[in-house]
Scaffold this motif. Structure first.
Motif, PDB file in Angstrom:
ATOM      1  N   ALA A 170      11.963  -0.291 104.067  1.00  0.00           N
ATOM      2  CA  ALA A 170      13.650  -1.392 104.365  1.00  0.00           C
ATOM      3  C   ALA A 170      13.237  -2.365 103.681  1.00  0.00           C
ATOM      4  CB  ALA A 170      13.004  -1.931 105.820  1.00  0.00           C
ATOM      5  N   LYS A 171      12.203  -3.408 102.794  1.00  0.00           N
ATOM      6  CA  LYS A 171      12.223  -4.596 102.106  1.00  0.00           C
ATOM      7  C   LYS A 171      12.766  -3.803 100.634  1.00  0.00           C
ATOM      8  CE  LYS A 171       8.264  -6.361 103.741  1.00  0.00           C
ATOM      9  NZ  LYS A 171       7.164  -6.452 103.999  1.00  0.00           N
ATOM     10  N   ALA A 172      13.012  -2.802 100.180  1.00  0.00           N
ATOM     11  CA  ALA A 172      13.237  -2.197  98.930  1.00  0.00           C
ATOM     12  C   ALA A 172      14.644  -2.394  98.966  1.00  0.00           C
ATOM     13  CB  ALA A 172      12.923  -0.678  99.177  1.00  0.00           C
ATOM     14  N   ALA A 173      14.883  -1.501 100.477  1.00  0.00           N
ATOM     15  CA  ALA A 173      16.464  -1.379 100.646  1.00  0.00           C
ATOM     16  C   ALA A 173      17.455  -2.306 101.090  1.00  0.00           C
ATOM     17  CB  ALA A 173      16.287  -0.766 102.337  1.00  0.00           C
ATOM     18  N   GLU A 174      16.790  -4.108 101.387  1.00  0.00           N
ATOM     19  CA  GLU A 174      17.137  -4.844 101.421  1.00  0.00           C
ATOM     20  C   GLU A 174      17.371  -5.437 100.037  1.00  0.00           C
ATOM     21  OE1 GLU A 174      14.820  -7.481 103.848  1.00  0.00           O
ATOM     22  OE2 GLU A 174      15.406  -6.257 105.854  1.00  0.00           O
ATOM     23  N   ARG A 175      16.533  -5.056  99.545  1.00  0.00           N
ATOM     24  CA  ARG A 175      17.309  -5.500  97.598  1.00  0.00           C
ATOM     25  C   ARG A 175      17.898  -4.489  97.070  1.00  0.00           C
ATOM     26  NH1 ARG A 175      15.658 -10.144  95.721  1.00  0.00           N
ATOM     27  NH2 ARG A 175      15.405 -10.412  92.972  1.00  0.00           N
ATOM     28  N   VAL A 176      18.421  -3.332  96.852  1.00  0.00           N
ATOM     29  CA  VAL A 176      18.921  -2.811  96.568  1.00  0.00           C
ATOM     30  C   VAL A 176      19.907  -2.705  97.539  1.00  0.00           C
ATOM     31  CG1 VAL A 176      19.519  -0.287  95.936  1.00  0.00           C
ATOM     32  CG2 VAL A 176      17.011  -1.028  96.026  1.00  0.00           C
ATOM     33  N   GLY A 177      20.499  -3.350  98.355  1.00  0.00           N
ATOM     34  CA  GLY A 177      21.541  -2.486  99.031  1.00  0.00           C
ATOM     35  C   GLY A 177      22.178  -1.654  99.408  1.00  0.00           C
ATOM     36  N   GLU A 178      22.976  -1.325  99.944  1.00  0.00           N
ATOM     37  CA  GLU A 178      23.967   0.308  99.926  1.00  0.00           C
ATOM     38  C   GLU A 178      24.641   0.913  98.938  1.00  0.00           C
ATOM     39  OE1 GLU A 178      23.462   1.469 102.580  1.00  0.00           O
ATOM     40  OE2 GLU A 178      23.008   0.808 104.214  1.00  0.00           O
TER      41      GLU A 178
END
Length: 241
Positions: free
Chosen positions: A116-124
């Motif tokens: 989830a932390k990586a996803a927040e950094r990457v975005g959608e």
């Protein structure tokens, strides 16, 4: 390498079609032809983890995917190029799903938190990885762990976000099948049937060709009277002949 990509696609398709042992062979071949490139090997580790998980080799799937993620992880956590972060995050998601197969709830939570932390950094919207795909994967893990209520909550979060409409139609349909499994666990047959009908409208092949979809639909069918659209779907796939 193009041949590695072909094997990866074959492995993923075979998992969907309920042939995990063949998928394992194809994924293993993808790893072999990826050479020594860590990024290519990491990409090939995704379908390998899926295949191992489908054969209930959860610990082995965790080992493969976590090792691949560690090889490409940035020196500063969550501060690498977006493409590599997306790949690393996808591997962490696969590791979390493998942990769920093992019944390792703490491992599931830890790995999803990292993803989830990586996803927040990457975005959608990058490489089919982002907060929505992490939320959708949490549904699968919660169902595997037998927590239908948590799975339903994550499903509602996944479809309510801005990234839902950006997912490929087959991914949305596959998620709706997982949501139907969650609704079955909490005894909500109406919503389970509705999710399956929505999945069929979104990507019919996901319902007609995937054994897991037919199994879930059969479970809904056995539990009692169904709405007309669910009954039509059951007849379409041959459950009521």
């Amino acid at each position: 390498m193009r041949s590695s990509r072909v094997y990866r696609i074959m492995a993923s398709a075979l998992v969907k079609l309920g042939e995990p042992d063949l998928a394992w062979l194809a994924a293993d071949r993808a790893m072999a032809v990826a050479g020594g490139d860590p990024l290519r090997q990491a990409t090939a580790a995704i379908p390998l983890g899926q295949a191992l998980r489908a054969t209930k080799r959860g610990r082995l799937a965790m080992g493969v995917t976590i090792a691949a993620a560690q090889r490409i992880a940035p020196a500063v956590p969550h501060d690498g190029p977006p493409g590599e972060l997306a790949l690393c995050g996808t591997l962490l998601v696969e590791a979390a799903l493998a942990a769920a197969v093992c019944g390792d709830a703490p491992g599931v939570a830890e790995l999803f938190d990292q993803a989830a932390k990586a996803a927040e950094r990457v975005g959608e919207g990058r490489d089919q990885f982002g907060p929505t795909t992490v939320a959708a994967a949490r549904v699968v893990a919660a169902v595997e762990l037998g927590d239908g209520a948590e799975a339903v909550a994550w499903h509602e979060k996944a479809i309510g976000g801005s990234g839902w409409g950006r997912l490929p139609v087959e991914h949305r349909a596959a998620h709706l099948i997982d949501a139907a499994r969650a609704y079955l666990q909490v005894g909500d047959l109406l919503r389970a049937g509705r999710a399956l009908v929505d999945a069929h409208r979104t990507a019919p092949a996901e319902i007609r060709c995937r054994p897991v979809a037919c199994t879930v639909l059969a479970d809904v069918h056995r539990c009692g009277p169904m709405p007309a659209d669910v009954a039509r779907l059951a007849a379409l796939v041959g459950l009521t002949r």
